[in-house]
Design a protein around this motif. Structure first.
Motif, PDB file in Angstrom:
ATOM      1  N   LEU A  24       5.837 -24.082 -26.107  1.00  0.00           N
ATOM      2  CA  LEU A  24       7.190 -24.319 -26.615  1.00  0.00           C
ATOM      3  C   LEU A  24       7.773 -23.049 -27.243  1.00  0.00           C
ATOM      4  CD1 LEU A  24       6.649 -27.856 -28.190  1.00  0.00           C
ATOM      5  CD2 LEU A  24       8.049 -27.324 -26.177  1.00  0.00           C
ATOM      6  N   CYS A  25       6.887 -22.184 -27.745  1.00  0.00           N
ATOM      7  CA  CYS A  25       7.308 -20.880 -28.294  1.00  0.00           C
ATOM      8  C   CYS A  25       7.368 -19.823 -27.201  1.00  0.00           C
ATOM      9  CB  CYS A  25       6.350 -20.440 -29.399  1.00  0.00           C
ATOM     10  SG  CYS A  25       6.439 -21.431 -30.892  1.00  0.00           S
ATOM     11  N   LYS A  26       7.317 -20.259 -25.949  1.00  0.00           N
ATOM     12  CA  LYS A  26       7.419 -19.376 -24.773  1.00  0.00           C
ATOM     13  C   LYS A  26       6.334 -18.293 -24.767  1.00  0.00           C
ATOM     14  CE  LYS A  26      12.384 -20.162 -24.239  1.00  0.00           C
ATOM     15  NZ  LYS A  26      12.205 -21.091 -23.127  1.00  0.00           N
ATOM     16  N   GLY A  27       5.137 -18.681 -25.222  1.00  0.00           N
ATOM     17  CA  GLY A  27       4.006 -17.772 -25.164  1.00  0.00           C
ATOM     18  C   GLY A  27       3.957 -16.729 -26.258  1.00  0.00           C
ATOM     19  N   ALA A  71       4.160 -33.028 -20.884  1.00  0.00           N
ATOM     20  CA  ALA A  71       3.354 -32.942 -22.105  1.00  0.00           C
ATOM     21  C   ALA A  71       4.073 -32.104 -23.158  1.00  0.00           C
ATOM     22  CB  ALA A  71       1.984 -32.354 -21.795  1.00  0.00           C
ATOM     23  N   LEU A  72       4.694 -31.013 -22.732  1.00  0.00           N
ATOM     24  CA  LEU A  72       5.441 -30.163 -23.661  1.00  0.00           C
ATOM     25  C   LEU A  72       6.640 -30.908 -24.234  1.00  0.00           C
ATOM     26  CD1 LEU A  72       5.499 -26.658 -21.924  1.00  0.00           C
ATOM     27  CD2 LEU A  72       3.824 -27.621 -23.501  1.00  0.00           C
ATOM     28  N   LEU A 106       6.206 -19.120 -17.728  1.00  0.00           N
ATOM     29  CA  LEU A 106       6.066 -18.642 -19.100  1.00  0.00           C
ATOM     30  C   LEU A 106       5.080 -17.485 -19.114  1.00  0.00           C
ATOM     31  CD1 LEU A 106       5.675 -22.090 -20.887  1.00  0.00           C
ATOM     32  CD2 LEU A 106       7.707 -20.647 -20.946  1.00  0.00           C
ATOM     33  N   GLU A 107       5.217 -16.609 -20.078  1.00  0.00           N
ATOM     34  CA  GLU A 107       4.283 -15.508 -20.242  1.00  0.00           C
ATOM     35  C   GLU A 107       3.705 -15.554 -21.652  1.00  0.00           C
ATOM     36  OE1 GLU A 107       6.196 -11.847 -19.426  1.00  0.00           O
ATOM     37  OE2 GLU A 107       6.592 -12.306 -17.312  1.00  0.00           O
ATOM     38  N   ILE A 108       2.450 -15.171 -21.788  1.00  0.00           N
ATOM     39  CA  ILE A 108       1.845 -15.086 -23.110  1.00  0.00           C
ATOM     40  C   ILE A 108       2.156 -13.705 -23.681  1.00  0.00           C
ATOM     41  CG2 ILE A 108      -0.312 -15.143 -24.423  1.00  0.00           C
ATOM     42  CD1 ILE A 108      -1.391 -17.074 -22.343  1.00  0.00           C
TER      43      ILE A 108
END
Length: 234
Positions: free
Chosen positions: A61-64, A149-150, A21-23
């Protein structure tokens, strides 16, 4: 505190990279790190701050996507189905630890479903309540694998905050053989050895494998659990 915050953000970024995942939105939101800090840290009752691990899970969950994370959190907090968000925001702000009602419900369901676990832990003098509070306050981040956890937090949002109770009971049921074994060793040594909680066995727990059992617990205990949780959060 700045060093602590920086370390937490580095940990989160590592978890995101590990899960591919990326922020996002750092450029569009200006100082994205400051925006992220505002989302995931909340003032605590002792004038310090605490990490809002629920917000971290929403971000993942919002993909960062930070903008989407903020929108989802606002929707959960002010929407009709806000119990999960309230549970965490009330704890983080020191207003009311809604987590304690979850722990109480876990005990009540556990007494019906797996009473041997409670007896074994009590024999060893193990502080189950404080352990469960830690799990829930951290939204199971650092307890289960990050992916699990996600998944668990996604299920809570979709199906209801009472699933905290059912999955926590499912984890303890998963740990039952290891807990009983520890209790037997403890009794055999007349309490001379220190009892250890089976941490490795917790990490081996898989949410997807416990879905059917959690649903079964939901059918049996939802009325009682939801009533207690909603009354506490009001």
């Amino acid at each position: 505190e700045k060093d602590f915050a920086s370390g937490v953000i580095q940990f989160i970024e590592s978890c995101f990279r590990w899960n591919k995942l990326e922020i996002k939105d750092f450029a569009s939101l200006g100082d994205g790190r400051n925006v992220m800090t505002e989302l995931i840290f909340r003032p605590a009752f002792d004038s310090h701050f605490s990490v809002d691990w629920f917000a971290v899970c929403i971000m993942a969950l919002c993909k960062g996507d930070i903008a989407k994370t903020k929108m989802v959190l606002d929707t959960l907090l002010f929407g009709k189905k806000n119990c999960v968000a309230l549970l965490h925001y009330r704890h983080a702000g020191g207003i009311d630890s809604g987590c304690t009602i979850i722990v109480r419900m876990v005990y009540e369901v556990l007494e019906c479903e797996c009473p041997e676990v409670i007896v074994a832990l009590e024999e060893m003098g193990f502080p189950l309540s404080s352990t469960l509070l830690l799990w829930i306050r951290q939204s199971f981040v650092g307890i289960l694998s990050f992916g699990d956890a996600l998944l668990l937090n996604g299920i809570l949002i979709a199906l209801g905050v009472d699933y905290y109770v059912y999955f926590t009971v499912a984890i303890l049921r998963h740990l039952q053989p290891a807990i009983i074994k520890q209790s037997s060793l403890y009794r055999g040594l007349n309490g001379a050895a220190k009892a250890h909680f089976p941490i490795r066995d917790v990490r081996a727990f898989r949410v997807v494998d416990a879905l059917d059992y959690a649903d079964c617990l939901c059918r049996r205990h939802r009325g009682h659990c939801l009533k207690g949780i909603v009354e506490k959060l009001r």
